[in-house]
Motif scaffolding. Structure first.
Motif, PDB file in Angstrom:
ATOM      1  N   GLU A 119       0.852  -1.195   0.000  1.00  0.00           N
ATOM      2  CA  GLU A 119       0.000   0.000   0.000  1.00  0.00           C
ATOM      3  C   GLU A 119       0.891   1.249   0.000  1.00  0.00           C
ATOM      4  O   GLU A 119       1.828   1.349   0.786  1.00  0.00           O
ATOM      5  CB  GLU A 119      -0.888  -0.021   1.245  1.00  0.00           C
ATOM      6  CG  GLU A 119      -1.895   1.092   1.311  1.00  0.00           C
ATOM      7  CD  GLU A 119      -2.981   0.981   0.256  1.00  0.00           C
ATOM      8  OE1 GLU A 119      -3.517   2.032  -0.130  1.00  0.00           O
ATOM      9  OE2 GLU A 119      -3.283  -0.134  -0.184  1.00  0.00           O
ATOM     10  N   ASP A 121       0.635   2.945 -10.254  1.00  0.00           N
ATOM     11  CA  ASP A 121      -0.202   3.718 -11.184  1.00  0.00           C
ATOM     12  C   ASP A 121       0.057   5.215 -11.058  1.00  0.00           C
ATOM     13  O   ASP A 121       0.153   5.931 -12.058  1.00  0.00           O
ATOM     14  CB  ASP A 121      -1.691   3.416 -10.961  1.00  0.00           C
ATOM     15  CG  ASP A 121      -2.051   1.995 -11.348  1.00  0.00           C
ATOM     16  OD1 ASP A 121      -1.315   1.372 -12.146  1.00  0.00           O
ATOM     17  OD2 ASP A 121      -3.082   1.502 -10.841  1.00  0.00           O
ATOM     18  N   ALA A 122       0.164   5.684  -9.838  1.00  0.00           N
ATOM     19  CA  ALA A 122       0.422   7.111  -9.630  1.00  0.00           C
ATOM     20  C   ALA A 122       1.861   7.479  -9.993  1.00  0.00           C
ATOM     21  O   ALA A 122       2.120   8.591 -10.456  1.00  0.00           O
ATOM     22  CB  ALA A 122       0.121   7.508  -8.185  1.00  0.00           C
ATOM     23  N   ALA A 143      -1.512   9.933  -4.627  1.00  0.00           N
ATOM     24  CA  ALA A 143      -1.724   9.007  -5.741  1.00  0.00           C
ATOM     25  C   ALA A 143      -2.980   9.383  -6.510  1.00  0.00           C
ATOM     26  O   ALA A 143      -2.961   9.480  -7.743  1.00  0.00           O
ATOM     27  CB  ALA A 143      -1.814   7.572  -5.224  1.00  0.00           C
ATOM     28  N   ARG A 144      -4.068   9.603  -5.813  1.00  0.00           N
ATOM     29  CA  ARG A 144      -5.331   9.967  -6.478  1.00  0.00           C
ATOM     30  C   ARG A 144      -5.179  11.278  -7.257  1.00  0.00           C
ATOM     31  O   ARG A 144      -5.663  11.395  -8.380  1.00  0.00           O
ATOM     32  CB  ARG A 144      -6.455  10.090  -5.449  1.00  0.00           C
ATOM     33  CG  ARG A 144      -6.938   8.747  -4.921  1.00  0.00           C
ATOM     34  CD  ARG A 144      -8.161   8.897  -4.035  1.00  0.00           C
ATOM     35  NE  ARG A 144      -7.918   9.690  -2.829  1.00  0.00           N
ATOM     36  CZ  ARG A 144      -7.419   9.207  -1.700  1.00  0.00           C
ATOM     37  NH1 ARG A 144      -7.105   7.932  -1.605  1.00  0.00           N
ATOM     38  NH2 ARG A 144      -7.249   9.993  -0.662  1.00  0.00           N
ATOM     39  N   GLU A 145      -4.505  12.243  -6.669  1.00  0.00           N
ATOM     40  CA  GLU A 145      -4.320  13.542  -7.326  1.00  0.00           C
ATOM     41  C   GLU A 145      -3.504  13.389  -8.610  1.00  0.00           C
ATOM     42  O   GLU A 145      -3.880  13.918  -9.659  1.00  0.00           O
ATOM     43  CB  GLU A 145      -3.631  14.509  -6.359  1.00  0.00           C
ATOM     44  CG  GLU A 145      -3.443  15.905  -6.906  1.00  0.00           C
ATOM     45  CD  GLU A 145      -2.857  16.860  -5.873  1.00  0.00           C
ATOM     46  OE1 GLU A 145      -2.979  18.072  -6.084  1.00  0.00           O
ATOM     47  OE2 GLU A 145      -2.244  16.393  -4.861  1.00  0.00           O
ATOM     48  N   GLU A 168      -4.787  11.508 -16.129  1.00  0.00           N
ATOM     49  CA  GLU A 168      -5.906  11.054 -16.966  1.00  0.00           C
ATOM     50  C   GLU A 168      -6.516  12.214 -17.746  1.00  0.00           C
ATOM     51  O   GLU A 168      -6.843  12.070 -18.932  1.00  0.00           O
ATOM     52  CB  GLU A 168      -6.974  10.370 -16.106  1.00  0.00           C
ATOM     53  CG  GLU A 168      -6.572   8.995 -15.627  1.00  0.00           C
ATOM     54  CD  GLU A 168      -7.570   8.384 -14.645  1.00  0.00           C
ATOM     55  OE1 GLU A 168      -8.468   9.106 -14.146  1.00  0.00           O
ATOM     56  OE2 GLU A 168      -7.435   7.174 -14.376  1.00  0.00           O
ATOM     57  N   ILE A 179      -3.014  10.662 -10.460  1.00  0.00           N
ATOM     58  CA  ILE A 179      -3.732   9.868 -11.454  1.00  0.00           C
ATOM     59  C   ILE A 179      -4.806  10.708 -12.137  1.00  0.00           C
ATOM     60  O   ILE A 179      -4.950  10.673 -13.364  1.00  0.00           O
ATOM     61  CB  ILE A 179      -4.320   8.595 -10.807  1.00  0.00           C
ATOM     62  CG1 ILE A 179      -3.183   7.620 -10.466  1.00  0.00           C
ATOM     63  CG2 ILE A 179      -5.339   7.944 -11.725  1.00  0.00           C
ATOM     64  CD1 ILE A 179      -3.604   6.461  -9.580  1.00  0.00           C
ATOM     65  N   THR A 180      -5.534  11.491 -11.383  1.00  0.00           N
ATOM     66  CA  THR A 180      -6.575  12.349 -11.962  1.00  0.00           C
ATOM     67  C   THR A 180      -5.976  13.342 -12.944  1.00  0.00           C
ATOM     68  O   THR A 180      -6.478  13.506 -14.065  1.00  0.00           O
ATOM     69  CB  THR A 180      -7.346  13.083 -10.849  1.00  0.00           C
ATOM     70  OG1 THR A 180      -7.992  12.115 -10.023  1.00  0.00           O
ATOM     71  CG2 THR A 180      -8.378  14.039 -11.427  1.00  0.00           C
ATOM     72  N   PRO A 207      -1.721   7.675  -0.410  1.00  0.00           N
ATOM     73  CA  PRO A 207      -2.783   7.434  -1.390  1.00  0.00           C
ATOM     74  C   PRO A 207      -3.473   8.713  -1.838  1.00  0.00           C
ATOM     75  O   PRO A 207      -4.010   8.776  -2.946  1.00  0.00           O
ATOM     76  CB  PRO A 207      -3.737   6.479  -0.663  1.00  0.00           C
ATOM     77  CG  PRO A 207      -3.384   6.558   0.775  1.00  0.00           C
ATOM     78  CD  PRO A 207      -1.969   7.006   0.860  1.00  0.00           C
ATOM     79  N   ASP A 208      -3.468   9.746  -1.001  1.00  0.00           N
ATOM     80  CA  ASP A 208      -4.062  11.028  -1.391  1.00  0.00           C
ATOM     81  C   ASP A 208      -3.309  11.640  -2.564  1.00  0.00           C
ATOM     82  O   ASP A 208      -3.916  12.128  -3.526  1.00  0.00           O
ATOM     83  CB  ASP A 208      -4.102  11.993  -0.206  1.00  0.00           C
ATOM     84  CG  ASP A 208      -2.718  12.242   0.392  1.00  0.00           C
ATOM     85  OD1 ASP A 208      -1.927  11.277   0.544  1.00  0.00           O
ATOM     86  OD2 ASP A 208      -2.412  13.407   0.716  1.00  0.00           O
TER      87      ASP A 208
END
Length: 192
Positions: A5, A72-73, A12-14, A20, A16-17, A9-10
């Motif tokens: 993990e 991914d990030a 990571a989401r930023e 994309e 990836i968004t 993760p915060d």
């Protein structure tokens, strides 16, 4: 490389968004679906994405690799840096941090090779690994390479296929993107 993990993760989401959204804009641009206003907005958005990545690099003093943000990030961060063409100094600095992450087994060496080449090209130098192409009068062409006779050896040293294979793959990807047969993903020059 680790698959645990990610620590952030915060972030990571930023990342990836942002990546994309950028990929969708580049796909539209390749299909000639953007007018001048949207092209300008896309450049502004890419600059804003680079600013976010620059902040992450400064805050953590390292590349956002697999341990910090997950694979991914980490790929998203690479894509953001790779497409920061208006900021060659940032690309060079990001390539240095990415190289360190590769050495720490926290990022793929192919990502570094692509970013290193892009930074060289954007600074007016010949690329080293032959990962960067341009659309010329006769189709996709390889950007200038230093010591072309040793290119495939250098490519193999970082896990990349021979240059001719990458060139053929890029030609097919561009043709399918323009025909609208591919999903709206970005065409990265020889992306791993």
């Amino acid at each position: 490389m680790t698959t645990a993990e990610p620590l952030r993760p915060d972030l990571a989401r930023e990342l990836i968004t942002l990546a994309e959204q950028s990929a969708a804009r580049r796909a539209q641009r390749l299909r000639n679906q953007l007018d001048a206003i949207h092209l300008g907005q896309g450049r502004h958005a890419d600059h804003a994405s680079a600013k976010v990545l620059r902040r992450i690099l400064a805050d953590h003093d390292c590349w956002p690799g697999h341990r910090l943000v997950g694979p991914d990030a980490a790929r998203a961060a690479w894509s953001i840096a790779l497409h920061s063409n208006d900021e060659p100094d940032f690309q060079r600095a990001a390539a240095v941090l990415l190289r360190r992450a590769v050495q720490a087994d926290d990022a793929p060496v192919q990502h570094w090779a692509h970013l290193h080449d892009r930074a060289l090209i954007n600074n007016g130098d010949n690329q080293e690994f032959g990962t960067q192409f341009f659309l010329g009068a006769t189709g996709i062409e390889l950007c200038p390479v230093r010591e072309p006779t040793a290119l495939n050896q250098r490519r193999a040293s970082v896990g990349l296929p021979p240059a001719a294979v990458a060139l053929e793959k890029m030609s097919h990807r561009l043709a399918s993107m323009r025909a609208g047969q591919d999903s709206p993903t970005v065409v990265l020059a020889g992306a791993p």
